[in-house]
Design an enzyme around this catalytic site. Structure first.
Site, PDB file in Angstrom:
ATOM      1  CE  LYS A 180      13.128  12.575  54.103  1.00 26.90           C
ATOM      2  NZ  LYS A 180      13.679  11.886  52.943  1.00 26.90           N
ATOM      3  CD  GLU A 255      -2.584  19.289  49.048  1.00 32.56           C
ATOM      4  OE1 GLU A 255      -3.355  18.366  48.727  1.00 32.56           O
ATOM      5  OE2 GLU A 255      -2.984  20.393  49.459  1.00 32.56           O
ATOM      6  CB  CYS A 289      -1.939  12.064  44.968  1.00 31.99           C
ATOM      7  SG  CYS A 289      -1.392  13.576  44.231  1.00 31.99           S
ATOM      8  CD  GLU A 390      -3.061   7.273  47.706  1.00 30.11           C
ATOM      9  OE1 GLU A 390      -2.412   7.335  48.764  1.00 30.11           O
ATOM     10  OE2 GLU A 390      -3.131   8.214  46.897  1.00 30.11           O
TER      11      GLU A 390
HETATM   12  P1  NDP Z   1       5.732   8.696  52.727  1.00 29.96           P
HETATM   13  O1  NDP Z   1       4.647   9.571  53.235  1.00 29.96           O
HETATM   14  O2  NDP Z   1       6.325   7.724  53.656  1.00 29.96           O
HETATM   15  O3  NDP Z   1       6.940   9.590  52.146  1.00 29.96           O
HETATM   16  C1  NDP Z   1       6.807  10.921  51.699  1.00 29.96           C
HETATM   17  C2  NDP Z   1       7.949  11.759  52.251  1.00 29.96           C
HETATM   18  O4  NDP Z   1       7.888  11.770  53.686  1.00 29.96           O
HETATM   19  C3  NDP Z   1       9.342  11.201  51.900  1.00 29.96           C
HETATM   20  O5  NDP Z   1      10.242  12.261  51.739  1.00 29.96           O
HETATM   21  C4  NDP Z   1       9.676  10.400  53.131  1.00 29.96           C
HETATM   22  O6  NDP Z   1      11.057  10.154  53.294  1.00 29.96           O
HETATM   23  C5  NDP Z   1       9.135  11.300  54.222  1.00 29.96           C
HETATM   24  N1  NDP Z   1       8.908  10.612  55.474  1.00 29.96           N
HETATM   25  C6  NDP Z   1       8.775   9.276  55.686  1.00 29.96           C
HETATM   26  N2  NDP Z   1       8.601   9.025  56.998  1.00 29.96           N
HETATM   27  C7  NDP Z   1       8.606  10.215  57.631  1.00 29.96           C
HETATM   28  C8  NDP Z   1       8.465  10.602  58.986  1.00 29.96           C
HETATM   29  N3  NDP Z   1       8.292   9.709  59.969  1.00 29.96           N
HETATM   30  N4  NDP Z   1       8.492  11.914  59.290  1.00 29.96           N
HETATM   31  C9  NDP Z   1       8.655  12.839  58.320  1.00 29.96           C
HETATM   32  N5  NDP Z   1       8.836  12.528  57.021  1.00 29.96           N
HETATM   33  C10 NDP Z   1       8.792  11.229  56.660  1.00 29.96           C
HETATM   34  O7  NDP Z   1       5.212   7.975  51.451  1.00 29.96           O
HETATM   35  P2  NDP Z   1       5.926   6.767  50.690  1.00 29.96           P
HETATM   36  O8  NDP Z   1       6.912   7.352  49.764  1.00 29.96           O
HETATM   37  O9  NDP Z   1       6.396   5.717  51.608  1.00 29.96           O
HETATM   38  O10 NDP Z   1       4.681   6.196  49.923  1.00 29.96           O
HETATM   39  C11 NDP Z   1       3.724   5.427  50.649  1.00 29.96           C
HETATM   40  C12 NDP Z   1       2.339   5.701  50.158  1.00 29.96           C
HETATM   41  O11 NDP Z   1       2.053   7.087  50.273  1.00 29.96           O
HETATM   42  C13 NDP Z   1       2.107   5.400  48.705  1.00 29.96           C
HETATM   43  O12 NDP Z   1       1.857   4.075  48.470  1.00 29.96           O
HETATM   44  C14 NDP Z   1       0.925   6.289  48.421  1.00 29.96           C
HETATM   45  O13 NDP Z   1      -0.244   5.668  48.842  1.00 29.96           O
HETATM   46  C15 NDP Z   1       1.167   7.488  49.268  1.00 29.96           C
HETATM   47  N6  NDP Z   1       1.776   8.590  48.517  1.00 29.96           N
HETATM   48  C16 NDP Z   1       0.982   9.614  48.134  1.00 29.96           C
HETATM   49  C17 NDP Z   1       1.509  10.629  47.397  1.00 29.96           C
HETATM   50  C18 NDP Z   1       0.689  11.757  46.955  1.00 29.96           C
HETATM   51  O14 NDP Z   1       1.104  12.474  46.036  1.00 29.96           O
HETATM   52  N7  NDP Z   1      -0.440  11.993  47.571  1.00 29.96           N
HETATM   53  C19 NDP Z   1       2.901  10.638  46.979  1.00 29.96           C
HETATM   54  C20 NDP Z   1       3.662   9.524  47.451  1.00 29.96           C
HETATM   55  C21 NDP Z   1       3.099   8.547  48.211  1.00 29.96           C
HETATM   56  P3  NDP Z   1      11.716   8.775  52.781  1.00 29.96           P
HETATM   57  O15 NDP Z   1      11.537   8.761  51.314  1.00 29.96           O
HETATM   58  O16 NDP Z   1      13.122   8.906  53.193  1.00 29.96           O
HETATM   59  O17 NDP Z   1      10.983   7.675  53.466  1.00 29.96           O
END
Ligand code: NDP
Length: 487
Positions: A180, A255, A289, A390
């Site tokens: 996903k 992660e 990250c 962050e």
């Molecule tokens: P999310 O954690 O919301 O998204 C990451 C993944 O999880 C996406 O595929 C998302 O789907 C999915 N997801 C979202 N909600 C759910 C849920 N309730 N249950 C299961 N899966 C879910 O991160 P965001 O993309 O919204 O980014 C927000 C913040 O996260 C950033 O500003 C940053 O701080 C952090 N981040 C950190 C990363 C890292 O590498 N450590 C990478 C990306 C973000 P969908 O896209 O459809 O919402």
């Protein structure tokens, strides 16, 4: 309009076929450098679509895991060749979908190719040990069993590398996969999946379902036929996944975020430290990250470091990452831009001094995109929000210290522990940093962002579920050890 949608539409990949969601609905993916451009439409799937894909993955499991890992590796070599031949197309899609510059997107796609080849080769490595038994007529050894069906939930910031560094080891160790991808970058994910399809995997071994995280991610958490969930993304979502997986006894790996410091000591090579801070803090618009976000500098060199840093920031070219000569692209989405701007506002309100940037760019070439200036605050106190949370954007918090002890105290005074870097020529200081810094990735005289695919990757504290990805560490999540006694 409907013809345009048809031309740019991507379907779910379930049981070896590209199929539409049963909802009949799609999600738009837009270019953050020019929000008028729709890069593609992906399926806005339902729980039923996800459950169908899990059924397919479960159905494919037995025959997939019965193949030798060497044979499974051969499929990954094929995917690598196909992805390599499409490197330009995949990288361009990535840049148009989430904004990182084309050279960075090409570098990431090439990294994806290398990861596939690495794990293809892992199919030929040993998976166990022979252990002396107290019974001299017995054979005592370990071997590895696959988990089963693995749910892979990935973010938008590395839309090629992260899905691949999870799917490739999952597959080579005998699991089947349901991906996903982040909705923001689901078109790029579909292009990666096309490479898997063309490599000829057996139907059901690899599947992809797109749609909102709250629906499809949640359906992965809830589906009892998914034996392991691997996730990269925010802490909030990660914790939800961890709790859900734990409640039904599934294995999970998370992660999550970072608040990564760079420490610059009095004996540092200042030019090197400045370059690493620029690269670590602003490449990919700070949306890594492992990005540098706190800059902790010794008082004796602070002014010199600051002057050079600000000078270099003025040289950064901002714009559409597809254009030659652009060094920093837009934020990945409007909501990401708004989050970054709200942190900048908070920094000002809490009394930090804004010394560079801080504004959204809206005129001329920036009019239709989500651009923000590279931003630097000084007089940042360790307890301020911009020093604790962050931001995931091009924002640096400068802090002044008198000693390495003070630097380490500040560096460790956050919930996160992903990556940390120090610039010094003093071996004692290097070793103190290695010993006392609470981070999974320790970088000496190198920027905080930077991973090698053959080495373990992951964080301490709130940055991960304390497991590691990449390199040979991946086997720990994607398999279980069996201890065998034969007499
Ligand atoms: P999310 O954690 O919301 O998204 C990451 C993944 O999880 C996406 O595929 C998302 O789907 C999915 N997801 C979202 N909600 C759910 C849920 N309730 N249950 C299961 N899966 C879910 O991160 P965001 O993309 O919204 O980014 C927000 C913040 O996260 C950033 O500003 C940053 O701080 C952090 N981040 C950190 C990363 C890292 O590498 N450590 C990478 C990306 C973000 P969908 O896209 O459809 O919402």
């Amino acid at each position: 309009m409907s013809v345009e949608i048809e031309q740019k539409k991507y379907r779910n990949f379930i049981n070896g076929e590209w199929v539409p969601s049963n909802t009949g609905e799609v999600l738009e993916s837009r270019n953050p450098a020019d929000a008028d451009e729709v890069v593609g439409y992906v399926q806005k799937s339902s729980k039923k679509d996800l459950d169908d894909s899990v059924k397919a993955a479960k159905g494919a499991l037995r025959s997939w895991k019965k193949r030798s890992s060497v044979e499974r590796g051969q499929y990954l070599y094929k995917v690598a060749d196909i992805l390599e031949s499409r490197l330009d197309e995949v990288a361009e899609t990535m840049t148009r979908e989430m904004g990182k510059t084309l050279p960075e997107a090409m570098g990431e796609t090439a990294r994806g190719v290398a990861i596939l080849r690495y794990y293809a080769g892992e199919g030929m490595h040993k998976i166990g040990d022979v252990i002396p038994s107290t019974d001299n007529r017995a054979l005592l050894y370990t071997t590895r069993a696959s988990l089963g069906v693995v749910g892979v939930i990935t973010p938008w910031n590395f839309p090629v590398a992260i899905p691949i560094w999870k799917m490739a080891p999952a597959l080579v160790y005998g699991n089947t996969v349901v991906l996903k991808p982040a909705s923001e970058t689901a078109v790029t994910a579909a292009k990666v999946l096309q490479c898997f399809q063309e490599a000829g995997f057996p139907s059901g071994a690899v599947n992809m379902v797109t749609g909102p995280g709250s629906v499809i991610g949640q359906a992965i958490i809830d589906n009892k036929d998914i034996n392991g969930i691997t996730f990269t993304g925010s802490n909030e979502t990660g914790k939800r996944i961890g709790q859900g997986a734990l409640a039904r006894g599934a294995k999970y790996q998370l992660e999550m975020g970072g608040k990564n410091p760079v420490i610059v000591l009095e004996d540092a090579d200042i030019d090197l430290a400045v370059e690493a801070t620029i690269s670590g803090g602003f490449r990919s618009t700070g949306q890594k990250c492992t990005a540098t976000s706190r800059v902790i500098v010794h008082r004796s060199i602070y002014d010199q470091f600051k002057e050079k840093l600000l000078y270099r920031i003025d040289e950064i070219t901002i714009g559409d990452g597809m254009n030659e000569g652009i060094w920093m692209g837009p934020c990945a989405s409007e909501s990401q831009l708004n989050t970054i701007l709200s942190y900048i506002q908070k920094g000002k309100e809490e009394g930090a001094t804004l010394i560079k940037g801080g504004k959204q760019l809206t005129d001329g070439p920036f009019e239709k995109g989500y651009f923000v200036e590279p931003t630097v605050f000084e007089h940042v106190k360790p307890e301020m929000t911009i020093a604790q949370e962050e931001i995931f954007g091009p924002v640096l918090a400068l802090m002044k210290v008198d000693s390495i002890e003070e630097a380490l105290t500040i560096a460790n005074d956050v919930e996160y522990g992903l990556s940390a870097s120090i610039f010094t020529t003093n071996i004692q200081h290097m070793l103190s940093f290695v010993d006392d810094m609470e981070a999974g990735l320790i970088r000496v005289n190198a920027e905080s962002a930077g991973v090698e695919l053959q080495a373990p990757f992951g964080g301490m504290k709130q940055s991960s579920s304390h497991s590691r990805e990449q390199g040979q560490a991946a086997i720990e999540f994607f398999t279980s050890i069996k201890t065998v006694f034969i007499k």
